[in-house]
Each structure stands twice: as structure tokens, then as C-alpha cells.
Design a protein around this motif. Structure first.
Motif, PDB file in Angstrom:
ATOM      1  N   GLN A   1       0.751  -1.112   0.066  1.00 63.69           N
ATOM      2  CA  GLN A   1       0.034   0.023  -0.225  1.00 63.69           C
ATOM      3  C   GLN A   1       0.711   1.264  -0.158  1.00 63.69           C
ATOM      4  O   GLN A   1       0.642   2.244  -0.744  1.00 63.69           O
ATOM      5  CB  GLN A   1      -0.917  -0.053   1.007  1.00 63.69           C
ATOM      6  N   LEU A   2       2.036   1.139   0.640  1.00 59.78           N
ATOM      7  CA  LEU A   2       3.006   2.597   0.766  1.00 59.78           C
ATOM      8  C   LEU A   2       3.569   2.576  -0.695  1.00 59.78           C
ATOM      9  O   LEU A   2       3.682   3.745  -1.147  1.00 59.78           O
ATOM     10  CB  LEU A   2       3.780   2.113   1.785  1.00 59.78           C
ATOM     11  N   ALA A   3       4.068   1.419  -1.279  1.00 62.57           N
ATOM     12  CA  ALA A   3       4.317   1.559  -2.632  1.00 62.57           C
ATOM     13  C   ALA A   3       3.477   2.164  -3.851  1.00 62.57           C
ATOM     14  O   ALA A   3       3.812   2.885  -4.450  1.00 62.57           O
ATOM     15  CB  ALA A   3       4.878   0.166  -2.993  1.00 62.57           C
ATOM     16  N   LYS A   4       2.188   1.802  -3.397  1.00 64.93           N
ATOM     17  CA  LYS A   4       1.213   2.482  -4.276  1.00 64.93           C
ATOM     18  C   LYS A   4       0.903   3.897  -4.060  1.00 64.93           C
ATOM     19  O   LYS A   4       0.936   4.590  -5.124  1.00 64.93           O
ATOM     20  CB  LYS A   4      -0.260   1.729  -4.197  1.00 64.93           C
ATOM     21  N   GLN A   5       0.988   4.394  -2.787  1.00 68.39           N
ATOM     22  CA  GLN A   5       0.788   5.591  -2.595  1.00 68.39           C
ATOM     23  C   GLN A   5       2.031   6.470  -3.064  1.00 68.39           C
ATOM     24  O   GLN A   5       1.918   7.592  -3.457  1.00 68.39           O
ATOM     25  CB  GLN A   5       0.835   5.971  -0.980  1.00 68.39           C
ATOM     26  N   ILE A   6       3.215   5.740  -3.353  1.00 66.03           N
ATOM     27  CA  ILE A   6       4.400   6.570  -3.883  1.00 66.03           C
ATOM     28  C   ILE A   6       4.282   6.738  -5.220  1.00 66.03           C
ATOM     29  O   ILE A   6       4.743   7.638  -5.992  1.00 66.03           O
ATOM     30  CB  ILE A   6       5.639   5.690  -3.384  1.00 66.03           C
ATOM     31  N   GLY A   7       3.320   5.624  -5.954  1.00 64.11           N
ATOM     32  CA  GLY A   7       3.157   5.774  -7.537  1.00 64.11           C
ATOM     33  C   GLY A   7       4.253   4.625  -8.041  1.00 64.11           C
ATOM     34  O   GLY A   7       4.331   4.593  -9.318  1.00 64.11           O
TER      35      GLY A   7
ATOM     36  N   ILE B   1       6.711   8.883  11.548  1.00 64.49           N
ATOM     37  CA  ILE B   1       5.972   8.039  10.551  1.00 64.49           C
ATOM     38  C   ILE B   1       4.660   7.603  10.916  1.00 64.49           C
ATOM     39  O   ILE B   1       3.696   7.292  10.182  1.00 64.49           O
ATOM     40  CB  ILE B   1       7.114   6.492  10.669  1.00 64.49           C
ATOM     41  N   LEU B   2       4.496   7.159  12.423  1.00 69.73           N
ATOM     42  CA  LEU B   2       3.179   6.890  13.017  1.00 69.73           C
ATOM     43  C   LEU B   2       2.106   7.841  12.698  1.00 69.73           C
ATOM     44  O   LEU B   2       0.859   7.799  12.105  1.00 69.73           O
ATOM     45  CB  LEU B   2       3.231   6.452  14.600  1.00 69.73           C
ATOM     46  N   GLU B   3       2.616   9.323  12.729  1.00 66.50           N
ATOM     47  CA  GLU B   3       1.539  10.274  12.687  1.00 66.50           C
ATOM     48  C   GLU B   3       1.201  10.280  11.139  1.00 66.50           C
ATOM     49  O   GLU B   3       0.320  10.523  10.691  1.00 66.50           O
ATOM     50  CB  GLU B   3       2.157  11.541  12.991  1.00 66.50           C
TER      51      GLU B   3
ATOM     52  N   ALA C   1      -1.195   7.665  10.241  1.00 65.39           N
ATOM     53  CA  ALA C   1      -2.390   7.910  10.859  1.00 65.39           C
ATOM     54  C   ALA C   1      -3.254   8.789   9.942  1.00 65.39           C
ATOM     55  O   ALA C   1      -4.355   8.480   9.688  1.00 65.39           O
ATOM     56  CB  ALA C   1      -2.484   8.485  12.192  1.00 65.39           C
ATOM     57  N   ARG C   2      -2.359   9.726   9.306  1.00 66.00           N
ATOM     58  CA  ARG C   2      -3.074  10.550   8.324  1.00 66.00           C
ATOM     59  C   ARG C   2      -3.549   9.688   6.947  1.00 66.00           C
ATOM     60  O   ARG C   2      -4.621   9.863   6.449  1.00 66.00           O
ATOM     61  CB  ARG C   2      -2.337  11.653   7.602  1.00 66.00           C
ATOM     62  N   LEU C   3      -2.696   8.685   6.629  1.00 70.92           N
ATOM     63  CA  LEU C   3      -2.937   7.788   5.556  1.00 70.92           C
ATOM     64  C   LEU C   3      -4.419   6.872   5.973  1.00 70.92           C
ATOM     65  O   LEU C   3      -5.208   6.746   4.858  1.00 70.92           O
ATOM     66  CB  LEU C   3      -1.625   6.889   4.952  1.00 70.92           C
TER      67      LEU C   3
END
Length: 333
Positions: free
Chosen positions: A164-170, A286-288, A291-293
Motif C-alpha cells: 500500500q505504501l508503494a502504491k501511494q508513492i506511485g 512515521i506513525l503520525e 495515521a493520516r493515510l
């Protein structure tokens, strides 16, 4: 208060439910948290087997991931007030009490507000895997938009967050899994290509997918031969990050050198083990961001099992059997 004590190095049977004293605030910058849930991670089982970081501190309380409600604050605490819902990565490594307990104390700088609209169990499942995936892909390998990444064990705790992080990066994602059910799930998370490692050679699958070039980045969560073989399908000048100790044969290391690969090891425990304050603050940030994501519905954590605190032994056995998807969490209240 109730807590699960690790009484000696060994098997899951060394975990025992016990009454221990309520932790007091060790300084004016600390908060006491009434824990609602604690994440269970593979590192907990490894520490239980060996007591690597605290052979002289037994019995102790394991558990690095926690979520709960601030119950008391020190005189210098300015970030929280009693009643705030929080989550954090803290303790469980020996020097600081872990989270398999009803209460714990944490320095205010290491605590983040819990993502809204998720359960305590979901929040407690996030810290270690989120920090590990973030440090691996963002901090260590600088994965960028338009690049490709191979994520091993995409249905695991770190793997499903990393996708999911990789997808957010593009980035575009190829991942390995063990079952058709896991393949369907990681596809839903955004993976463009899924390799069932029992039925196909992931190296060849990656090379076919990238037209022989190889991926820009590899995130290895398995180690051993899995890591060493990944060098063959990483592009020249690519980057490989592993969560496990590198122990590859000489021919694999020579191939990595020939391909000019950057080989990186990721141990998110380092700031805690070496008492690196600024790096621990970075992990809180990173946790903050996580949380936003989560609140923007761009990141979800899968909790596969929620067990009562007294079933910590069962949770450890389930992790060691290796068939779980996502995370296991202990419910404390």
C-alpha cells in the motif's frame, strides 16, 4: 495489574499470566497508558526463544506495539492529556516494559495519536510493520514514483503495508504469496503482478514482467536463498533491502557487485536498542503520517486474529506456524 511475563528463554510455554505492580512514571516527560490492545510480531517470538537483549532482566513483559488511552501525564507533558487515544512502538526489548499488560509508561515524544475511526486492535497492529515498511521503502531505498518494486511475502504483516505504501508513492508492485486466497487479497491491495512462489520461479516471473531489466527495488522479508536469488532480478544499479541477516554465498555477492546493487539491511529496532532519541522521534512521525493515510482511507491494516491477553501463548504458536495473514493482536480490555 495483569501482564504476560516471559519467565525464561524457550518455547511459548514460558509465557505466564501474572500480577505485577502498576508502572510509575519514570520522569516528567512520560505518560501512563491504559492499554486496550497489543500487537504480536514475529520479533516477539524470536526474543522469547533467546532473550537476546535482556538475559539478565527476566522475567519481563514482551510486546513492542501498543494502543490505548492516556491515563496519567507527567509534569512536563504537553502533547497529551488524560483521555487521549494513542498508539506507539515502545518497550518489549528488555529495558522498557512491553505491552502485553494492562498499563505501560512511554515517553511523550514516542507516542502518536491513534488514527480515528479504527479500532484499538487495528491501531495496535500497525506500529512495527508500518515503521519497517516506511523505513525500507522511503528512508532506505528511496522508492520513487514510476519505479518498480518486488515485495516478498506480500500477504504478511510488513508485506501488505509495504504494497500500500508503494502504491501511494506511485510505484508498480510485483509480490510473492503462497496461496490463491492471498493472491486475490494482495491484488485488491494494488499489486499489479502476483507470483505464487510454490508454482512459479519468482526470478523468471520478475524478469518476464520487466522485459529482462529487473525491478528497481526489492523488499525482502524472508531471507536466506530468497534474498540471494533476488539479486538476479534486480536491475543494474538497483537497491535491495532485507529485514533478515544477509548470509549469501560468494557467487551471489559477486553477482550483486557486478550489477552494482545497493544492499541494505533494515532493523527498525535500532533506535530503541541504541537509545537514539531523534531516530525514535522520527519513527513517531512515521506513525503520525501513517495515521493520516489511515484516516484518508489510503492505508488499511489487516487483523487476522484478536485473542484475549491470557492467550498470548496461542498467539506465539500461531506466528511460529507461519500460516497467518496480516497481524495477530491481543485484546487487553
Amino acid at each position: 495489574m495483569k501482564a504476560i511475563l516471559m519467565t525464561a528463554p524457550g518455547g511459548p510455554e514460558t509465557l505466564e499470566l501474572a500480577d505485577i505492580p502498576m508502572p510509575e512514571l519514570p520522569g516528567p516527560d512520560y505518560v501512563r497508558v491504559k492499554l486496550h490492545a497489543a500487537g504480536v510480531n514475529p520479533v516477539d517470538t524470536k526474543l522469547r526463544k533467546t532473550a537476546a537483549y535482556y538475559p539478565d532482566r527476566l522475567p519481563c513483559v514482551l510486546g513492542c506495539d501498543g494502543a490505548g488511552v492516556v491515563e496519567r501525564v507527567g509534569a512536563n507533558v504537553h502533547r497529551f492529556t488524560p483521555g487521549d487515544e494513542v498508539y506507539f512502538f515502545n518497550g518489549g526489548l528488555g529495558a522498557e516494559q512491553g505491552n502485553y499488560a494492562e498499563y505501560t509508561v512511554v515517553h511523550q515524544d514516542y507516542v502518536a495519536f491513534k488514527p480515528r475511526h479504527v479500532t484499538m486492535e487495528e491501531a495496535a497492529a500497525l506500529p512495527l510493520v508500518l515503521i519497517t515498511a516506511w523505513e525500507s521503502l522511503v528512508d532506505r531505498t528511496c522508492l520513487a514514483e514510476g519505479q518498480s518494486v518486488l515485495i516478498h511475502a506480500g500477504a504478511g504483516g510488513v508485506g501488505h503495508i509495504a504494497i500500500q505504501l508503494a502504491k501511494q508513492i506511485g510505484a508498480t508492485v510485483i509480490t510473492t504469496v503462497g496461496t490463491p486466497e492471498k493472491a486475490a487479497w494482495v491484488t485488491h491491495l494494488g499489486a499489479e503482478r502476483v507470483v505464487a512462489y510454490r508454482d512459479a520461479d519468482f526470478v523468471q516471473a520478475v524478469l518476464d514482467w520487466t522485459h529482462g531489466r529487473g525491478v528497481d527495488v526489492v523488499l525482502d522479508t524472508v531471507g536466506g536463498a530468497n534474498l540471494c536469488r533476488s539479486f538476479s532480478c534486480t536491475r543494474v544499479y538497483g537497491r535491495v533491502v532485507t529485514l533478515l541477516q544477509m548470509d549469501c554465498p560468494a557467487e551471489a555477492i559477486r553477482l550483486a557487485r557486478l550489477r552494482n546493487l545497493a544492499l541494505v539491511q533494515e532493523l527498525m529496532l535500532t533506535p530503541t536498542l541504541l537509545n537514539l532519541h531523534e531516530q525514535r522521534v522520527h519513527q513517531r512521525r512515521i506513525l503520525e503520517e501513517g495515521a493520516r493515510l489511515v484516516e484518508a482511507d489510503k492505508l488499511k491494516v489487516k487483523v487476522s486474529h484478536v485473542l484475549p491477553l491470557e492467550e498470548a501463548t496461542r498467539a506465539h504458536r500461531m506466528i511460529e506456524e507461519g500460516h497467518t495473514t496480516g497481524k495477530i493482536v491481543l485484546r487487553i480490555v
